[in-house]
Write a protein that holds these residues in place. Structure first.
Motif, mmCIF file in Angstrom:
data_model
loop_
_atom_site.group_PDB
_atom_site.id
_atom_site.type_symbol
_atom_site.label_atom_id
_atom_site.label_comp_id
_atom_site.label_asym_id
_atom_site.label_seq_id
_atom_site.Cartn_x
_atom_site.Cartn_y
_atom_site.Cartn_z
ATOM 1 N N GLN A 62 21.426 -86.271 2.209
ATOM 2 C CA GLN A 62 20.952 -87.659 2.318
ATOM 3 C C GLN A 62 19.439 -87.702 2.499
ATOM 4 O OE1 GLN A 62 23.071 -89.928 5.257
ATOM 5 N NE2 GLN A 62 22.403 -91.876 4.382
ATOM 6 N N GLU A 63 18.916 -86.742 3.228
ATOM 7 C CA GLU A 63 17.461 -86.673 3.373
ATOM 8 C C GLU A 63 16.815 -86.409 2.010
ATOM 9 O OE1 GLU A 63 17.179 -85.223 8.007
ATOM 10 O OE2 GLU A 63 17.121 -83.723 6.425
ATOM 11 N N ALA A 64 17.425 -85.509 1.241
ATOM 12 C CA ALA A 64 16.869 -85.192 -0.081
ATOM 13 C C ALA A 64 16.939 -86.408 -1.002
ATOM 14 C CB ALA A 64 17.616 -84.006 -0.693
ATOM 15 N N ILE A 65 18.027 -87.158 -0.898
ATOM 16 C CA ILE A 65 18.143 -88.385 -1.711
ATOM 17 C C ILE A 65 17.020 -89.350 -1.295
ATOM 18 C CG2 ILE A 65 19.575 -90.440 -2.117
ATOM 19 C CD1 ILE A 65 22.055 -88.590 -1.981
ATOM 20 N N THR A 66 16.784 -89.434 0.002
ATOM 21 C CA THR A 66 15.708 -90.307 0.500
ATOM 22 C C THR A 66 14.343 -89.793 0.026
ATOM 23 O OG1 THR A 66 17.141 -90.628 2.427
ATOM 24 C CG2 THR A 66 14.910 -91.509 2.576
ATOM 25 N N ASP A 67 14.228 -88.473 -0.083
ATOM 26 C CA ASP A 67 12.977 -87.891 -0.610
ATOM 27 C C ASP A 67 12.746 -88.289 -2.076
ATOM 28 O OD1 ASP A 67 12.502 -86.415 1.742
ATOM 29 O OD2 ASP A 67 13.530 -84.638 0.999
ATOM 30 N N GLY A 68 13.843 -88.602 -2.788
ATOM 31 C CA GLY A 68 13.693 -88.969 -4.194
ATOM 32 C C GLY A 68 14.454 -88.075 -5.161
ATOM 33 N N VAL A 69 15.324 -87.222 -4.640
ATOM 34 C CA VAL A 69 16.116 -86.357 -5.523
ATOM 35 C C VAL A 69 17.344 -87.144 -6.007
ATOM 36 C CG1 VAL A 69 17.367 -84.173 -5.697
ATOM 37 C CG2 VAL A 69 15.432 -84.355 -4.119
ATOM 38 N N THR A 70 17.687 -86.983 -7.290
ATOM 39 C CA THR A 70 18.903 -87.623 -7.796
ATOM 40 C C THR A 70 20.068 -86.640 -7.625
ATOM 41 O OG1 THR A 70 17.606 -88.823 -9.416
ATOM 42 C CG2 THR A 70 19.972 -88.695 -9.833
ATOM 43 N N VAL A 71 20.988 -86.996 -6.746
ATOM 44 C CA VAL A 71 22.162 -86.143 -6.509
ATOM 45 C C VAL A 71 23.379 -86.952 -6.932
ATOM 46 C CG1 VAL A 71 23.412 -84.716 -4.851
ATOM 47 C CG2 VAL A 71 20.970 -85.142 -4.508
ATOM 48 N N ILE A 72 24.172 -86.392 -7.860
ATOM 49 C CA ILE A 72 25.273 -87.205 -8.389
ATOM 50 C C ILE A 72 26.618 -86.905 -7.730
ATOM 51 C CG2 ILE A 72 24.244 -87.767 -10.610
ATOM 52 C CD1 ILE A 72 25.529 -85.484 -11.909
ATOM 53 N N GLY A 73 26.695 -85.797 -7.026
ATOM 54 C CA GLY A 73 27.970 -85.512 -6.365
ATOM 55 C C GLY A 73 27.899 -84.269 -5.528
ATOM 56 N N TYR A 74 28.983 -84.045 -4.804
ATOM 57 C CA TYR A 74 29.041 -82.947 -3.837
ATOM 58 C C TYR A 74 30.475 -82.443 -3.807
ATOM 59 C CZ TYR A 74 28.744 -80.879 0.945
ATOM 60 O OH TYR A 74 28.760 -80.059 2.039
ATOM 61 N N THR A 75 30.719 -81.301 -4.414
ATOM 62 C CA THR A 75 32.070 -80.742 -4.355
ATOM 63 C C THR A 75 32.021 -79.518 -3.451
ATOM 64 O OG1 THR A 75 31.765 -79.496 -6.426
ATOM 65 C CG2 THR A 75 32.799 -81.646 -6.598
#
Ligand code: BG6
Length: 481
Positions: free
Chosen positions: A413-426
């Motif tokens: 979530q921190e990385a998403i807030t940094d601006g990384v596009t993360v589409i999923g987590y398996t």
């Protein structure tokens, strides 16, 4: 960067879990399946923990409906699994085993009926033994058309229901463990052959992605890379250079090819000096650089980071094998003389198999992929291998796994807030499964499977505490950790 408030997970975030055919299916010679290199390798004395194998594994081949029902109960949005190449093409190419394809049809349909999106890994290490025998598997150029034809078969058959495809799982691991440290089949120790086989795998990967795009299938395609970002032990400039060398050799060597179609110049120089240059033709370069061969996302398998210091050219530490005993503190430093060697990081704790526990490292991995390659990331594996204990009426209190996963989800979530596009987590994994060289005692699942190295028992499934925790995480789209 530190934030007062974190960005939410996207609404369509793919919360899921992952597995691999050899580690769960069993049924190793049922319904027309051919042999894989793992079916034979596990029979070589001393290669796996207590000589364990995947003959039965956790019997997912026969119990897939029960497993999918558990996934539905957990609320998984996605499930990543691999297709066994020799189950669908027993000799690697040519004759198709309809019964093998039918199994995956049933599995995919079962997932979809339960609103779980299938994410298919095309290759998770179980190469048909026939191709190894015939031409040396990944060392031959023949693997490129054969792997492409195998992938084409899957795209044709399942492309109407599958949106996300993973081409090669951890090319960096199956190549280095297969050809450099002999921990995996074909158990070779030869640096020149390592990079030659690796070059073939790069071409096979590019060829499959290109075909996928040329044919205009729906969805996206990308490799899954086992990325352990490197830190220097301290601010000593020689250690910083060592960390940069490790990042070049252990990460950029693969990621640059996937994203840009070219090898890092520092690595080409290193190979030339050491006599390790693979045979790279002009046609190879054209394929690797073809815009259609670019992945749509980067698959990231994240478990840990690596910390290094400089390593002398003469008398330096060489490569060592992983701790497969589960006895904490038995790993040895590993390195490449003249480049780097691993070192304990005083800020980190380790698992019982000496893997560094470092949630911030996941944020680091995501940030580095974003800033260097600007590709969306699908986190295709992350999890904690631990000893679990089945208690009382089938309970497993795995608070340590919850703590581990919670911290890693926060880092995402921190990385998403940094601006990384993360589409999923398996996460790795849904049920417990066979760990290639660590037997059944190193468990990763949300669901305990009652078996061990010596006794298959009833293979009953028991949701662990982490199962109910993940259910809440998914239900709240990552808000309730
Ligand atoms: C990854 C693999 O390397 O890590 C999985 O893709 C594997 O197949 C997982 O099981 C964990 O590794 P190990 O050695 O602990 O089982």
């Amino acid at each position: 960067m530190e934030y007062q408030q974190l960005a939410p997970f996207p609404q369509d975030f793919l919360w899921g879990s992952a597995s691999a055919a050899y580690q769960i299916e069993g049924a190793y010679q049922e319904a027309g399946k051919g042999q894989s290199v793992w079916d034979q390798f596990v029979r070589i004395p001393g290669k796996t923990f207590k000589a364990t194998n995947g003959d039965v594994a956790v019997d997912h081949y026969h119990r897939y409906q029960e497993d999918v029902a558990l996934m539905a109960r957990a609320g998984l949005k996605a499930y990543r699994f691999s297709i066994s190449w020799p189950r669908v093409l027993p000799t690697g190419r040519g004759t198709v085993n309809e019964e093998g394809l039918a199994f995956y049809d049933r599995l995919i349909d079962e997932l979809i009926a339960n609103q779980i999106e299938p994410i298919v890994t095309i290759y998770h290490w179980d190469l048909p033994q026939a191709l190894q025998d015939e031409y040396g598997g990944w060392e031959s150029r023949q693997i490129i058309p054969d792997f492409t034809a195998y992938a084409a078969l899957l795209f044709e058959r399942f492309g109407d229901r599958v949106r996300h495809w993973v081409t090669l799982n951890e090319q960096n691991i199956f190549i280095t463990h297969g050809y450099l440290t002999a921990e995996h089949p074909p158990a070779v120790m030869d640096a020149k052959r390592t990079y030659q086989a690796n070059h073939m795998a790069n071409l096979a990967n590019a060829s499959v992605i290109k075909l996928f795009h040329e044919k205009g299938y729906q969805g996206g395609n990308g490799p899954s890379f086992a990325y352990s970002p490197t830190y220097a032990l301290d601010a000593d400039p020689v250690n910083q250079i060592a960390a940069d060398d490790a990042e070049q050799l252990n990460a950029n060597l693969w990621l640059d090819i996937y994203a840009w179609g070219r090898y890092p110049k520092l690595i080409l120089n290193y190979w030339a000096r050491e006599g390790l240059l693979p045979d790279i033709t002009a046609a190879d370069q054209a394929l690797l650089q073809d815009p259609l061969a670019r992945p749509d996302f980067m698959g990231l398998n994240y478990y840990q980071t690596t910390t290094v210091t400089a390593n002398p050219l003469v008398g330096g530490v060489g490569l060592t094998k992983q701790n497969t005993s589960g006895k904490k503190g038995t790993s040895q430093a590993s390195g490449v003389p003249g480049l780097f060697k691993t070192s304990d990081n005083p800020y980190m704790q380790q698992t019982d198999w000496d893997w560094n526990i470092d949630p911030e490292g996941l944020r680091m991995a995501l940030r580095r992929i974003e800033s260097r390659y600007n590709l969306p990331v699908l986190i295709t594996e992350n999890g904690l291998g631990a000893y679990d204990r089945l208690e009382g009426a089938g309970e497993v209190h795995d608070e340590y796994r919850i703590v581990f996963l919670k911290a890693h989800i926060q880092a995402i979530q921190e990385a998403i807030t940094d601006g990384v596009t993360v589409i999923g987590y398996t996460t790795w994994s849904f049920t417990d499964l066979l760990s290639w060289t660590n037997g059944y005692q190193k468990r990763y699942g949300f669901v305990y499977v009652d078996r061990d190295e010596t006794d298959e028992k009833e293979l009953n499934r028991y949701p662990k505490d982490s199962f109910y925790w993940y259910q809440r995480v998914i239900r709240s789209n990552g808000q309730q950790l």
